[in-house]
Design an enzyme around this catalytic site. Structure first.
Site, PDB file in Angstrom:
ATOM      1  N   HIS A  96       1.578  -2.973 -12.138  1.00  0.00           N
ATOM      2  CA  HIS A  96       0.311  -2.742 -12.814  1.00  0.00           C
ATOM      3  C   HIS A  96       0.424  -1.431 -13.583  1.00  0.00           C
ATOM      4  O   HIS A  96       0.796  -0.408 -12.987  1.00  0.00           O
ATOM      5  CB  HIS A  96      -0.825  -2.635 -11.799  1.00  0.00           C
ATOM      6  CG  HIS A  96      -1.085  -3.899 -11.048  1.00  0.00           C
ATOM      7  ND1 HIS A  96      -2.083  -4.010 -10.092  1.00  0.00           N
ATOM      8  CD2 HIS A  96      -0.493  -5.128 -11.102  1.00  0.00           C
ATOM      9  CE1 HIS A  96      -2.085  -5.231  -9.601  1.00  0.00           C
ATOM     10  NE2 HIS A  96      -1.136  -5.928 -10.196  1.00  0.00           N
ATOM     11  N   GLU A 138      -0.581 -16.253  -6.823  1.00  0.00           N
ATOM     12  CA  GLU A 138      -1.108 -15.137  -6.032  1.00  0.00           C
ATOM     13  C   GLU A 138      -2.507 -15.481  -5.537  1.00  0.00           C
ATOM     14  O   GLU A 138      -3.370 -14.619  -5.405  1.00  0.00           O
ATOM     15  CB  GLU A 138      -1.176 -13.863  -6.864  1.00  0.00           C
ATOM     16  CG  GLU A 138       0.151 -13.293  -7.307  1.00  0.00           C
ATOM     17  CD  GLU A 138      -0.024 -12.025  -8.110  1.00  0.00           C
ATOM     18  OE1 GLU A 138       0.761 -11.096  -7.907  1.00  0.00           O
ATOM     19  OE2 GLU A 138      -0.954 -11.972  -8.944  1.00  0.00           O
ATOM     20  N   HIS A 158      -6.518 -12.302 -14.514  1.00  0.00           N
ATOM     21  CA  HIS A 158      -6.761 -11.008 -15.163  1.00  0.00           C
ATOM     22  C   HIS A 158      -7.155 -11.165 -16.631  1.00  0.00           C
ATOM     23  O   HIS A 158      -8.111 -10.524 -17.088  1.00  0.00           O
ATOM     24  CB  HIS A 158      -5.511 -10.131 -15.065  1.00  0.00           C
ATOM     25  CG  HIS A 158      -5.180  -9.697 -13.678  1.00  0.00           C
ATOM     26  ND1 HIS A 158      -4.070  -8.943 -13.385  1.00  0.00           N
ATOM     27  CD2 HIS A 158      -5.807  -9.915 -12.496  1.00  0.00           C
ATOM     28  CE1 HIS A 158      -4.026  -8.705 -12.085  1.00  0.00           C
ATOM     29  NE2 HIS A 158      -5.065  -9.303 -11.523  1.00  0.00           N
ATOM     30  N   GLU A 178       2.043  -5.858 -16.335  1.00  0.00           N
ATOM     31  CA  GLU A 178       1.123  -6.959 -16.028  1.00  0.00           C
ATOM     32  C   GLU A 178      -0.166  -6.826 -16.820  1.00  0.00           C
ATOM     33  O   GLU A 178      -0.722  -5.727 -16.945  1.00  0.00           O
ATOM     34  CB  GLU A 178       0.817  -6.988 -14.533  1.00  0.00           C
ATOM     35  CG  GLU A 178      -0.041  -8.165 -14.119  1.00  0.00           C
ATOM     36  CD  GLU A 178      -0.123  -8.340 -12.612  1.00  0.00           C
ATOM     37  OE1 GLU A 178      -1.078  -8.989 -12.154  1.00  0.00           O
ATOM     38  OE2 GLU A 178       0.767  -7.840 -11.893  1.00  0.00           O
ATOM     39  N   ASP A 206     -11.421  -8.917 -11.533  1.00  0.00           N
ATOM     40  CA  ASP A 206     -10.141  -9.138 -10.852  1.00  0.00           C
ATOM     41  C   ASP A 206     -10.328  -9.663  -9.434  1.00  0.00           C
ATOM     42  O   ASP A 206     -10.006  -8.987  -8.454  1.00  0.00           O
ATOM     43  CB  ASP A 206      -9.301  -7.852 -10.845  1.00  0.00           C
ATOM     44  CG  ASP A 206      -7.913  -8.064 -10.225  1.00  0.00           C
ATOM     45  OD1 ASP A 206      -7.527  -9.227  -9.999  1.00  0.00           O
ATOM     46  OD2 ASP A 206      -7.223  -7.057  -9.962  1.00  0.00           O
ATOM     47  N   HIS A 249       7.561  -7.208  -7.084  1.00  0.00           N
ATOM     48  CA  HIS A 249       6.282  -6.596  -7.470  1.00  0.00           C
ATOM     49  C   HIS A 249       6.192  -5.209  -6.865  1.00  0.00           C
ATOM     50  O   HIS A 249       6.396  -5.015  -5.667  1.00  0.00           O
ATOM     51  CB  HIS A 249       5.128  -7.466  -6.967  1.00  0.00           C
ATOM     52  CG  HIS A 249       3.824  -7.217  -7.665  1.00  0.00           C
ATOM     53  ND1 HIS A 249       3.221  -5.979  -7.703  1.00  0.00           N
ATOM     54  CD2 HIS A 249       2.996  -8.056  -8.351  1.00  0.00           C
ATOM     55  CE1 HIS A 249       2.080  -6.069  -8.374  1.00  0.00           C
ATOM     56  NE2 HIS A 249       1.933  -7.323  -8.789  1.00  0.00           N
ATOM     57  N   HIS A 277       1.530 -15.116 -13.737  1.00  0.00           N
ATOM     58  CA  HIS A 277       0.838 -15.200 -12.451  1.00  0.00           C
ATOM     59  C   HIS A 277      -0.257 -16.249 -12.596  1.00  0.00           C
ATOM     60  O   HIS A 277      -1.150 -16.096 -13.439  1.00  0.00           O
ATOM     61  CB  HIS A 277       0.203 -13.861 -12.080  1.00  0.00           C
ATOM     62  CG  HIS A 277       1.164 -12.861 -11.528  1.00  0.00           C
ATOM     63  ND1 HIS A 277       0.878 -11.516 -11.479  1.00  0.00           N
ATOM     64  CD2 HIS A 277       2.392 -13.015 -10.977  1.00  0.00           C
ATOM     65  CE1 HIS A 277       1.912 -10.871 -10.937  1.00  0.00           C
ATOM     66  NE2 HIS A 277       2.826 -11.767 -10.629  1.00  0.00           N
ATOM     67  N   ARG A 320       0.819  -1.215   0.000  1.00  0.00           N
ATOM     68  CA  ARG A 320       0.000   0.000   0.000  1.00  0.00           C
ATOM     69  C   ARG A 320       0.852   1.263   0.000  1.00  0.00           C
ATOM     70  O   ARG A 320       0.344   2.368   0.175  1.00  0.00           O
ATOM     71  CB  ARG A 320      -0.942   0.000   1.210  1.00  0.00           C
ATOM     72  CG  ARG A 320      -1.921  -1.162   1.224  1.00  0.00           C
ATOM     73  CD  ARG A 320      -2.796  -1.167  -0.022  1.00  0.00           C
ATOM     74  NE  ARG A 320      -3.587  -2.396  -0.133  1.00  0.00           N
ATOM     75  CZ  ARG A 320      -4.305  -2.723  -1.191  1.00  0.00           C
ATOM     76  NH1 ARG A 320      -4.332  -1.920  -2.234  1.00  0.00           N
ATOM     77  NH2 ARG A 320      -4.983  -3.849  -1.232  1.00  0.00           N
ATOM     78  N   HIS A 353      -9.163 -13.037  -7.459  1.00  0.00           N
ATOM     79  CA  HIS A 353      -8.384 -14.276  -7.537  1.00  0.00           C
ATOM     80  C   HIS A 353      -9.039 -15.388  -6.719  1.00  0.00           C
ATOM     81  O   HIS A 353      -9.647 -15.132  -5.675  1.00  0.00           O
ATOM     82  CB  HIS A 353      -6.972 -14.055  -7.011  1.00  0.00           C
ATOM     83  CG  HIS A 353      -6.165 -13.083  -7.822  1.00  0.00           C
ATOM     84  ND1 HIS A 353      -4.802 -12.942  -7.669  1.00  0.00           N
ATOM     85  CD2 HIS A 353      -6.518 -12.214  -8.803  1.00  0.00           C
ATOM     86  CE1 HIS A 353      -4.361 -12.028  -8.503  1.00  0.00           C
ATOM     87  NE2 HIS A 353      -5.385 -11.560  -9.202  1.00  0.00           N
ATOM     88  N   ASP A 355      -1.190 -12.590 -16.249  1.00  0.00           N
ATOM     89  CA  ASP A 355      -1.952 -13.050 -15.089  1.00  0.00           C
ATOM     90  C   ASP A 355      -3.179 -13.804 -15.589  1.00  0.00           C
ATOM     91  O   ASP A 355      -4.012 -13.238 -16.305  1.00  0.00           O
ATOM     92  CB  ASP A 355      -2.358 -11.864 -14.222  1.00  0.00           C
ATOM     93  CG  ASP A 355      -3.026 -12.275 -12.923  1.00  0.00           C
ATOM     94  OD1 ASP A 355      -4.077 -12.935 -12.976  1.00  0.00           O
ATOM     95  OD2 ASP A 355      -2.503 -11.927 -11.850  1.00  0.00           O
ATOM     96  N   TYR A 374       0.800  -1.646  -4.962  1.00  0.00           N
ATOM     97  CA  TYR A 374      -0.433  -1.382  -5.689  1.00  0.00           C
ATOM     98  C   TYR A 374      -0.718   0.116  -5.821  1.00  0.00           C
ATOM     99  O   TYR A 374      -1.453   0.537  -6.719  1.00  0.00           O
ATOM    100  CB  TYR A 374      -1.613  -2.056  -4.988  1.00  0.00           C
ATOM    101  CG  TYR A 374      -1.537  -3.564  -4.975  1.00  0.00           C
ATOM    102  CD1 TYR A 374      -1.221  -4.290  -6.114  1.00  0.00           C
ATOM    103  CD2 TYR A 374      -1.811  -4.269  -3.800  1.00  0.00           C
ATOM    104  CE1 TYR A 374      -1.168  -5.672  -6.108  1.00  0.00           C
ATOM    105  CE2 TYR A 374      -1.757  -5.657  -3.777  1.00  0.00           C
ATOM    106  CZ  TYR A 374      -1.445  -6.350  -4.922  1.00  0.00           C
ATOM    107  OH  TYR A 374      -1.390  -7.713  -4.903  1.00  0.00           O
TER     108      TYR A 374
END
Length: 276
Positions: free
Chosen positions: A107, A256, A179, A142, A224, A67, A211, A37, A226, A176, A70
């Site tokens: 992303h 993930e 995704h 991604e 989105d 990664h 992913h 975050r 998972h 992904d 976000y």
């Protein structure tokens, strides 16, 4: 051999995360460069990095993947958000030089009402400012589900970014499975055709990582969400085809899925058992 790992926490250091990967049967792993975050990144200790490099060499690890957080939105309509994202990207790419020849994934971002064209220009501008001639990291865009104002839900959108980057020989794609399925690419019934489309638009030589995630929702939902392997709309049979597909041979796969560490260990065993 299947190059398979999952998302692990870097909180205890690089050597510790490598050892944890081995304990669950993984030969690669993914980690956040900092709090997902946002926030500052942990200090890098050279001895810790060297210990991880030795562990990876001794145990036949494939490339690992860092990664981005976000919160890193390079194409926000808010200048302060873009500035924060650019500073994060610059710092991350410099820090990745401690682990050369590995992967950094992010992303592409959400244009937040500016439109895809404007957002794409901003992403390209940030990458051109953050990347440098001697970079030893492959930077991955991604594939996204296309929810809201996300950029990257279509292969053509990723291609437009790649084409605009100065050092685009160091740009690749992380596919992904959740995704692309949620974006409308039918990897369940038409996997070969999806790869043919990817190749014609972007080029399979750009595909550097996968992913592996099932989806809680239906094809083309743009949600989105998972799900654990085999427990969602993609299903176990599709994942068997994916891990055995010649287009993905030797690429690293990263889980993930919504799991604890025991769940990841189970899924790694499951996916390894599918390899033909």
């Amino acid at each position: 051999m299947l190059n398979i790992g999952c998302h692990l926490s870097i909180s205890n250091g690089f050597e510790a995360i490598g050892k944890q990967a081995l304990e669950i049967g993984a030969n690669t792993f993914q980690f956040f460069t900092r709090n997902p975050r946002g926030g500052s990144a942990r200090k890098i200790e050279q001895a810790d990095v060297d210990a991880l490099k030795q562990l990876m060499s001794e145990n036949g690890f494939s490339q690992i993947l860092a990664h981005a957080p976000y919160t890193m939105n390079l194409c926000s309509s808010k200048p302060e958000t873009r500035e924060f994202a650019l500073n994060t990207l610059k710092d991350d790419l410099q820090r990745m030089e401690y682990l050369p020849d590995n992967l950094y994934n992010f992303h592409p971002g959400s244009h937040t009402g500016q439109g895809v064209e404007k957002g794409t220009e901003q992403i390209i501008s940030a990458l051109n400012e953050a990347m440098f001639p001697e970079i030893n990291t492959t930077v991955l865009l991604e594939t996204m589900a296309g929810k809201g104002s996300e950029i990257g839900g279509k292969f053509e959108e990723l291609k437009a970014i790649i084409d605009g980057v100065d050092y685009n020989e160091k740009i690749g794609v992380c596919l992904d499975t959740c995704h692309v399925f949620d974006a409308g690419y039918d990897i369940v019934n038409h996997l070969d055709e999806v790869f043919d489309e990817f190749d014609s638009v972007i080029g399979l030589d750009r595909l550097k990582a996968v992913h592996l995630n099932d989806s809680m929702n239906y094809l083309g939902c743009h949600k989105d969400r998972h799900q654990k392997i085999g427990e969602g709309a993609i299903g176990i049979d599709a994942f068997k085809r994916i891990v055995n597909h010649p287009c993905l041979k030797n690429l690293p796969f990263f889980l993930e899925t919504p799991n604890d560490i025991d769940g990841y260990a189970y899924e790694i065993r499951l996916l390894k058992s599918m390899v033909e």
